[in-house]
Design an enzyme around this catalytic site. Sequence first.
Site, short mmCIF file in Angstrom:
data_model
loop_
_atom_site.label_atom_id
_atom_site.label_comp_id
_atom_site.label_asym_id
_atom_site.label_seq_id
_atom_site.Cartn_x
_atom_site.Cartn_y
_atom_site.Cartn_z
N ARG A 1 11.02 -38.08 83.69
CA ARG A 1 9.92 -37.23 82.41
C ARG A 1 8.44 -37.30 82.87
O ARG A 1 8.23 -38.64 83.69
CB ARG A 1 9.19 -37.85 80.57
CG ARG A 1 10.66 -37.51 80.10
CD ARG A 1 10.02 -37.48 78.69
NE ARG A 1 11.68 -38.20 78.42
CZ ARG A 1 11.10 -37.17 77.23
NH1 ARG A 1 11.14 -36.04 76.67
NH2 ARG A 1 13.44 -37.08 76.25
N THR B 1 12.98 -40.21 74.14
CA THR B 1 12.45 -39.86 73.58
C THR B 1 11.94 -39.40 72.19
O THR B 1 10.76 -38.86 71.81
CB THR B 1 14.20 -39.16 72.22
OG1 THR B 1 14.77 -38.44 73.40
CG2 THR B 1 13.87 -38.28 71.34
N ALA C 1 19.26 -29.64 62.58
CA ALA C 1 19.45 -31.59 62.57
C ALA C 1 20.68 -32.11 62.04
O ALA C 1 20.57 -32.42 61.42
CB ALA C 1 18.11 -32.14 61.19
N ALA D 1 15.83 -46.67 67.35
CA ALA D 1 15.02 -46.96 68.45
C ALA D 1 14.91 -48.72 68.72
O ALA D 1 15.05 -49.33 69.82
CB ALA D 1 13.08 -46.65 68.06
N HIS E 1 -0.25 -60.92 44.40
CA HIS E 1 -0.65 -60.09 43.53
C HIS E 1 -1.99 -59.47 43.67
O HIS E 1 -2.91 -60.16 43.66
CB HIS E 1 -0.47 -60.70 42.53
CG HIS E 1 -1.03 -59.82 41.16
ND1 HIS E 1 0.25 -59.33 40.39
CD2 HIS E 1 -1.92 -59.75 40.46
CE1 HIS E 1 -0.28 -57.72 39.90
NE2 HIS E 1 -1.44 -58.52 39.67
P1 NAI Z 1 21.98 -37.81 61.34
O1 NAI Z 1 23.26 -38.12 61.52
O2 NAI Z 1 21.05 -38.49 60.29
O3 NAI Z 1 22.29 -36.28 59.95
C1 NAI Z 1 22.96 -35.43 60.28
C2 NAI Z 1 23.07 -34.55 58.68
O4 NAI Z 1 23.58 -33.00 59.33
C3 NAI Z 1 24.32 -35.24 58.08
O5 NAI Z 1 24.25 -35.27 56.87
C4 NAI Z 1 25.87 -33.83 57.72
O6 NAI Z 1 26.45 -34.18 57.00
C5 NAI Z 1 24.91 -32.54 58.25
N1 NAI Z 1 25.50 -31.34 58.87
C6 NAI Z 1 26.43 -31.76 59.83
N2 NAI Z 1 26.53 -30.49 60.44
C7 NAI Z 1 26.43 -29.73 59.48
C8 NAI Z 1 27.17 -28.20 59.46
N3 NAI Z 1 27.47 -27.33 59.96
N4 NAI Z 1 26.09 -28.21 58.43
C9 NAI Z 1 25.31 -28.84 57.39
N5 NAI Z 1 25.54 -29.67 57.27
C10 NAI Z 1 25.82 -30.44 58.57
O7 NAI Z 1 21.29 -36.52 61.84
P2 NAI Z 1 19.74 -36.20 62.24
O8 NAI Z 1 18.92 -36.35 61.14
O9 NAI Z 1 19.75 -34.89 63.03
O10 NAI Z 1 19.26 -37.37 63.22
C11 NAI Z 1 19.88 -37.91 64.29
C12 NAI Z 1 19.24 -39.21 64.87
O11 NAI Z 1 18.48 -39.59 64.51
C13 NAI Z 1 20.02 -40.18 63.67
O12 NAI Z 1 21.15 -41.01 64.55
C14 NAI Z 1 19.20 -41.10 62.91
O13 NAI Z 1 19.16 -42.40 62.92
C15 NAI Z 1 17.73 -41.00 64.06
N6 NAI Z 1 16.48 -40.86 63.72
C16 NAI Z 1 15.89 -42.06 63.43
C17 NAI Z 1 14.71 -41.73 62.39
C18 NAI Z 1 14.53 -42.77 61.59
O14 NAI Z 1 15.44 -44.40 62.09
N7 NAI Z 1 13.18 -42.30 61.26
C19 NAI Z 1 14.01 -40.72 63.13
C20 NAI Z 1 14.82 -39.37 63.66
C21 NAI Z 1 15.89 -39.18 63.92
#
Ligand code: NAI
Length: 463
Positions: free
Chosen positions: A34, A40, A267, A318, A442
């Site tokens: 990149r 990412t 997502a 991360a 507090h």
């Molecule tokens: P995720 O695995 O957290 O959630 C994906 C969701 O999509 C699941 O609930 C699943 O049941 C649903 N799904 C899958 N196929 C589907 C379908 N055909 N129809 C309807 N629902 C469906 O994945 P996400 O949100 O994309 O995140 C990816 C990764 O990035 C994760 O490992 C996450 O921990 C990480 N991440 C972490 C963040 C944080 O720590 N704040 C922020 C963004 C991402």
Amino acid sequence: MSYDVIIIGAGPGGYVSAVRCAQLGLKTAIVEGRDTLGGTCLNVGCIPSKALLHATHQLHEAEHNFAKMGLKGKSPSVDWNQMKSYKDEVIGQNTGGIEFLMKKNKIDWLKGWASIPAAGQVKVGDDTYATKNIVIASGSVPSSLPGVAVDNDKGIVVDSTGALELPKIPKKMVVIGAGVIGLELGSVYARLGAEVTVVEYMDAVCPGMDKDVQRAFKKILEKQGLSFVMGAAVQGVETKGGKAKVSYQPKKGGDAEVIDADVVLVATGRKPYAEGLGLDTLGIKLTERGQIATDAKWATNVPGVYAIGDVIEGPMLAHKAEDEGMAVADVIAGKHGHVNYGVIPGVVYTTPEVATVGATEDALKAEGRNIKVGKFSFMGNGRAKAVGQADGFVKLIADKETDRVLGAAIIGPAAGDMIHEICVAMEFGASAEDIALTCHAHPTYSEAVREAALACGDGAIHA
Ligand code: NAI
């Protein structure tokens, strides 16, 4: 040119590992294709999404909460291009900061995409470098969904990267997947006025999370205007005339249904990324899920080649990658190198934030563990009331006999920061009583953690 270590990928896993390697006296280079460092997370993930979450939270406060505090007048109007510029400025500050760290630690940035022709060699462009050790930290990319073609450039069916760059704010957005990305970015667009519908295959948001938190979280998000279609598998997205039609099959049976949208955010998870590295030729073993297989010290089956972060097994976070990056540097330098996988917090940066660590109540019960649960609502926390964020609670789980803290889940203000008190407690093998006996200033949100700890004993005071 030869090195002690070449790290492939400059995301949080890779760049942190590089800094630690350099600190330990190893001659280190990092390869990144990149234009900017940070992977990412800094370029198209954690950091830009937090900038947009922050900006839109301010808008939400102005629109919904200012008047009752006596702050009257017109709510701000949204200049979407300016908001994106703000986000880009934040990205620039962060990626520039990493470049500074590389220079400060005398780490060479080899610009381009790497391949590994053989153990002990890394090729970048036309140059091949000799190295005693290689750390693969190549990360992950959004996984695809059959029947759904993502095209970030068109801005209709997008993944998390495209969702940060939409040309305009959609009127109707469908989010596929109620995981972390779907709920964070869904919140951003809901606050910007989009009608957001989240379609999720499971029956609860954030699969695997504490059940009480899942229920409370969904209710709060619904109050904020997000709609949910649960138990529905998205089967395809059709685009026509700049619009999309999302079709899904309800799990309970019946006919497939269709929702219209201006923008669809896919997502549904991420998958390991190791394109072009030449893992096949090198004979690197993968797991059944396509991750690079490593041993307990992050070594692959090829001597001198290690792997860390999203490209190996474990949560795609991360901070997990950073921990592994430091630990693998220690291992390469002949030190111990350790990551406590039982104490890796998970945070969703919505408002309120959601944060978890350790085991869930359900998982412990399924194991037959004898546990106690201390729960405390932010309704009993003066500070949370003062800032109008009393929705949510702290839930602390401890072993019934030993009182040792086994896990926690928080939904509430600054949950993502507060969780670390519990992480430290768990790291030290503390009991709930240890937290309960610790004086907490507090008025702070953290008092709710202490109250939850008290609830594991003789009882919370303000409940
Ligand atoms: P995720 O695995 O957290 O959630 C994906 C969701 O999509 C699941 O609930 C699943 O049941 C649903 N799904 C899958 N196929 C589907 C379908 N055909 N129809 C309807 N629902 C469906 O994945 P996400 O949100 O994309 O995140 C990816 C990764 O990035 C994760 O490992 C996450 O921990 C990480 N991440 C972490 C963040 C944080 O720590 N704040 C922020 C963004 C991402």
